[in-house]
Design a protein around this motif. Structure first.
Motif, PDB file in Angstrom:
ATOM      1  N   ASP A 165       0.828  -1.216   0.000  1.00 24.83           N
ATOM      2  CA  ASP A 165       0.000   0.000   0.000  1.00 24.83           C
ATOM      3  C   ASP A 165       0.854   1.254   0.000  1.00 24.83           C
ATOM      4  OD1 ASP A 165      -2.158  -1.643   0.185  1.00 24.83           O
ATOM      5  OD2 ASP A 165      -2.485  -1.340   2.329  1.00 24.83           O
ATOM      6  N   ARG A 166       2.159   1.135  -0.189  1.00 27.58           N
ATOM      7  CA  ARG A 166       3.024   2.310   0.004  1.00 27.58           C
ATOM      8  C   ARG A 166       3.161   3.175  -1.248  1.00 27.58           C
ATOM      9  NH1 ARG A 166       5.073   4.144   4.287  1.00 27.58           N
ATOM     10  NH2 ARG A 166       4.850   2.888   6.164  1.00 27.58           N
ATOM     11  N   PHE A 167       2.986   2.612  -2.392  1.00 25.78           N
ATOM     12  CA  PHE A 167       2.997   3.388  -3.637  1.00 25.78           C
ATOM     13  C   PHE A 167       4.225   4.294  -3.788  1.00 25.78           C
ATOM     14  CE2 PHE A 167      -1.381   2.070  -3.210  1.00 25.78           C
ATOM     15  CZ  PHE A 167      -1.710   1.712  -4.513  1.00 25.78           C
ATOM     16  N   CYS A 168       5.401   3.711  -3.656  1.00 21.16           N
ATOM     17  CA  CYS A 168       6.608   4.447  -4.032  1.00 21.16           C
ATOM     18  C   CYS A 168       6.451   4.776  -5.521  1.00 21.16           C
ATOM     19  CB  CYS A 168       7.851   3.587  -3.798  1.00 21.16           C
ATOM     20  SG  CYS A 168       7.994   3.085  -2.075  1.00 21.16           S
ATOM     21  N   THR A 169       6.872   5.982  -5.906  1.00 23.84           N
ATOM     22  CA  THR A 169       6.463   6.453  -7.239  1.00 23.84           C
ATOM     23  C   THR A 169       7.187   5.749  -8.390  1.00 23.84           C
ATOM     24  OG1 THR A 169       8.048   8.271  -7.039  1.00 23.84           O
ATOM     25  CG2 THR A 169       5.759   8.741  -6.438  1.00 23.84           C
ATOM     26  N   PHE A 170       8.240   4.951  -8.080  1.00 23.32           N
ATOM     27  CA  PHE A 170       8.970   4.255  -9.143  1.00 23.32           C
ATOM     28  C   PHE A 170       8.532   2.807  -9.308  1.00 23.32           C
ATOM     29  CE2 PHE A 170      11.284   4.110  -5.143  1.00 23.32           C
ATOM     30  CZ  PHE A 170      11.391   2.748  -4.935  1.00 23.32           C
ATOM     31  N   CYS A 171       7.638   2.313  -8.458  1.00 20.90           N
ATOM     32  CA  CYS A 171       7.451   0.867  -8.292  1.00 20.90           C
ATOM     33  C   CYS A 171       6.115   0.370  -8.839  1.00 20.90           C
ATOM     34  CB  CYS A 171       7.569   0.524  -6.805  1.00 20.90           C
ATOM     35  SG  CYS A 171       7.415  -1.235  -6.472  1.00 20.90           S
ATOM     36  N   GLY A 207       7.829 -11.225   1.825  1.00 21.26           N
ATOM     37  CA  GLY A 207       6.715 -10.328   1.530  1.00 21.26           C
ATOM     38  C   GLY A 207       7.239  -9.174   0.703  1.00 21.26           C
ATOM     39  N   GLN A 208       6.375  -8.573  -0.099  1.00 15.70           N
ATOM     40  CA  GLN A 208       6.820  -7.391  -0.850  1.00 15.70           C
ATOM     41  C   GLN A 208       7.214  -6.282   0.116  1.00 15.70           C
ATOM     42  OE1 GLN A 208       4.081  -8.840  -2.824  1.00 15.70           O
ATOM     43  NE2 GLN A 208       5.539  -9.352  -4.433  1.00 15.70           N
ATOM     44  N   ASN A 209       6.430  -6.184   1.183  1.00 14.32           N
ATOM     45  CA  ASN A 209       6.765  -5.245   2.257  1.00 14.32           C
ATOM     46  C   ASN A 209       6.575  -6.029   3.550  1.00 14.32           C
ATOM     47  OD1 ASN A 209       7.282  -3.074   3.853  1.00 14.32           O
ATOM     48  ND2 ASN A 209       5.341  -2.046   3.454  1.00 14.32           N
ATOM     49  N   SER A 246      12.075  -5.336   3.388  1.00 18.07           N
ATOM     50  CA  SER A 246      11.512  -4.449   4.404  1.00 18.07           C
ATOM     51  C   SER A 246      11.478  -2.996   3.955  1.00 18.07           C
ATOM     52  CB  SER A 246      12.371  -4.516   5.665  1.00 18.07           C
ATOM     53  OG  SER A 246      12.356  -5.821   6.176  1.00 18.07           O
ATOM     54  N   HIS A 247      10.542  -2.256   4.508  1.00 15.37           N
ATOM     55  CA  HIS A 247      10.492  -0.797   4.295  1.00 15.37           C
ATOM     56  C   HIS A 247      10.906  -0.123   5.604  1.00 15.37           C
ATOM     57  CE1 HIS A 247       9.102   3.235   3.603  1.00 15.37           C
ATOM     58  NE2 HIS A 247       8.816   2.940   2.353  1.00 15.37           N
ATOM     59  N   PRO A 248      11.820   0.855   5.535  1.00 13.73           N
ATOM     60  CA  PRO A 248      12.308   1.472   6.778  1.00 13.73           C
ATOM     61  C   PRO A 248      11.182   2.031   7.654  1.00 13.73           C
ATOM     62  CG  PRO A 248      13.648   2.165   4.912  1.00 13.73           C
ATOM     63  CD  PRO A 248      12.512   1.379   4.340  1.00 13.73           C
TER      64      PRO A 248
END
Ligand code: SF4
Length: 459
Positions: A165-171, A207-209, A246-248
């Motif tokens: 659900d984080r929607f980093c703009t490059f991904c 996991g993706q995240n 992981s996401h920081p």
């Protein structure tokens, strides 16, 4: 014994989650008569389990399909039938376009629907058109996968979370894998127990995240990743636990605490930061600053002083200036990485960053990547060299090129080579590190108790 098994060839691209998915596809297809085969030639079904991360991913799939078309025709000439299927993230992103451009493809399905494979195969086997199933179904595939024994690997993957659900703009992940979903804790533990019973000593939770994990647990509660790791560590036989990616911003206190208190949790963490510039991090929608990352690295090292950090970097993100790039180098100097993956930014169709007008010229990106990789490589080599003389516990689960040579992973994810060790295949052994290279270590049998002594010095 005459075997009537149909031959199934799965070609897997991309991340470990796809490796896991491919194994589950084979599980789902086994009851309807398919057995894995290493060759596409002559197979009754070929599945390309695709990845959308790399540049020109879809084009590469189309050219692979062009090659497979010949094998399919050869099988038909011999009076047989080959079902050709495209799965994974390219299938999800391209959907019906695949059937338009490659009409000889029989099935296209996304990462969330492969539990329906037997039904899809039945439909594809009947004459009359291809099967397209790229929905995000309301039911979880995990509730419908067979509870088969593990494949006997000593080091096994276990998907616990999917989507993002984080929607980093490059991904592309939020578009290809869908919304964040966590498997219930008990379902994960059941699978982990099965893997352990079948010989796994190391489990990598995927996991993706993965650290956004929030699986339902008994009594209406929810577990985060730290709590789940504790429960997995209590399963007899599981000596080593890892997790990725992981996401920081999703590393919480319980997870940091787990690194300090759970011996089975390996002292290695792949924690992508992408950039050291706050301006670029904001444009990437990462929702943390460079200093947040520095503080997080400090907290992890407070909890587990010898933890080795790994990261991903993107250089030349749209609008990245020389000053921004210098901030990335500064962050790398400050934090220090045991290994890392770095890439030049390249636009992924459909992502917000692809539409930005301030793209960085190719030669500038190439220069920045060289400079960053020089620094990261020197850190990796220094880390590897610092391990010489230490005793490390290594899971020897691969055969090397030379006779009798085995290769394994140190607690810090370094590849370690050892000679004349054939008898120790599949075991976690204590090795004294004799050499550290750019990408690997060499070791020899350590005296009994050496690791315990050494770990005390580092703990
Ligand atoms: S957190 Fe990871 S998977 Fe999610 S959008 Fe960002 S890069 Fe992609």
């Amino acid at each position: 014994v005459v075997t009537l098994a149909k031959k199934l060839h799965i070609k897997t691209y991309g991340c470990q989650m796809n490796v896991y998915d491919s194994a589950r596809m084979a599980d789902v297809l086994a009851p309807v008569g398919y057995a894995p085969s290493a060759d596409a030639g002559g197979a009754d079904m070929v599945i390309l389990n695709t990845c959308h991360i790399r540049e020109k991913a879809a084009e590469k799939v189309y050219s692979e399909l062009g090659r497979l078309r010949l094998l399919k025709a050869a099988k038909e000439d011999a009076g047989g039938r080959m079902i050709l299927a495209v799965a994974g993230c390219v299938a999800q992103a391209e959907g019906a376009e695949i059937l338009r451009r490659a009409p000889y493809v029989d099935m296209v399905f996304g990462p969330q629907t492969y539990h329906r494979l037997p039904e899809m195969v039945a439909r594809a086997s009947r004459a009359g058109g291809a099967v397209l199933d790229t929905a995000f179904p309301p039911e979880s595939k995990f509730d419908h996968l067979p509870a088969v024994p593990g494949a006997g690997e000593r080091s096994a993957f276990l998907t616990i979370q999917e989507g993002c659900d984080r929607f980093c703009t490059f991904c592309v992940v939020p578009y290809t894998r869908g919304a964040e979903f966590s498997r219930p804790a008990e379902q994960v533990l059941d699978e982990a127990r099965r893997l352990a019973r079948d010989g796994a000593v190391e489990i990598t939770l995927l996991g993706q995240n993965v650290n956004s994990y929030h699986g339902s647990a008994g009594g209406g509660g929810e577990w985060g990743l730290g709590r789940l790791i504790r429960a997995v560590s209590e399963i007899p036989g599981i000596d080593r636990i890892r997790y990725t990616t992981s996401h920081p911003a999703d590393v919480d206190g319980a997870l940091i605490d787990a690194h300090g208190h759970i011996a089975a949790l390996m002292p290695f963490l792949h924690l992508p930061v992408q950039s050291g510039s706050d301006r670029v991090l904001a444009a990437m929608n990462r929702r943390h600053t460079a200093d947040d990352y520095r503080r997080l690295a400090d907290k992890l090292r407070d909890a587990r002083p010898d933890i080795a950090l790994s990261s991903d970097f993107i250089v030349g993100f749209p609008g990245e200036t020389d000053a921004d790039f210098r901030e990335t180098l500064r962050l790398v100097e400050d934090v220090g990485f045991a290994q890392a993956y770095s890439f030049k930014y390249s636009a992924r169709p459909g992502t917000p960053a692809a539409a930005l007008e301030v793209q960085v010229p190719g030669p500038v990106k190439a220069d920045r990547l060289d400079a960053l990789q020089d620094l990261l490589n020197s850190q990796q080599r220094a880390f590897n060299e610092s391990c010489v003389g230490r005793a490390l516990a290594v899971l020897l689960d691969r055969r090397g090129r030379a006779d009798g040579q085995l290769v394994g992973r140190s607690p810090y994810m370094q590849a370690v080579h050892v000679e004349d060790a054939d008898a120790r295949f599949g075991q976690v052994v204590d090795l004294e590190i004799t050499a550290g290279y750019a990408n690997s270590l060499a070791g020899r049998a350590a005296p009994p108790g050496a690791t315990a002594e050494n770990e005390k010095a580092y703990a």
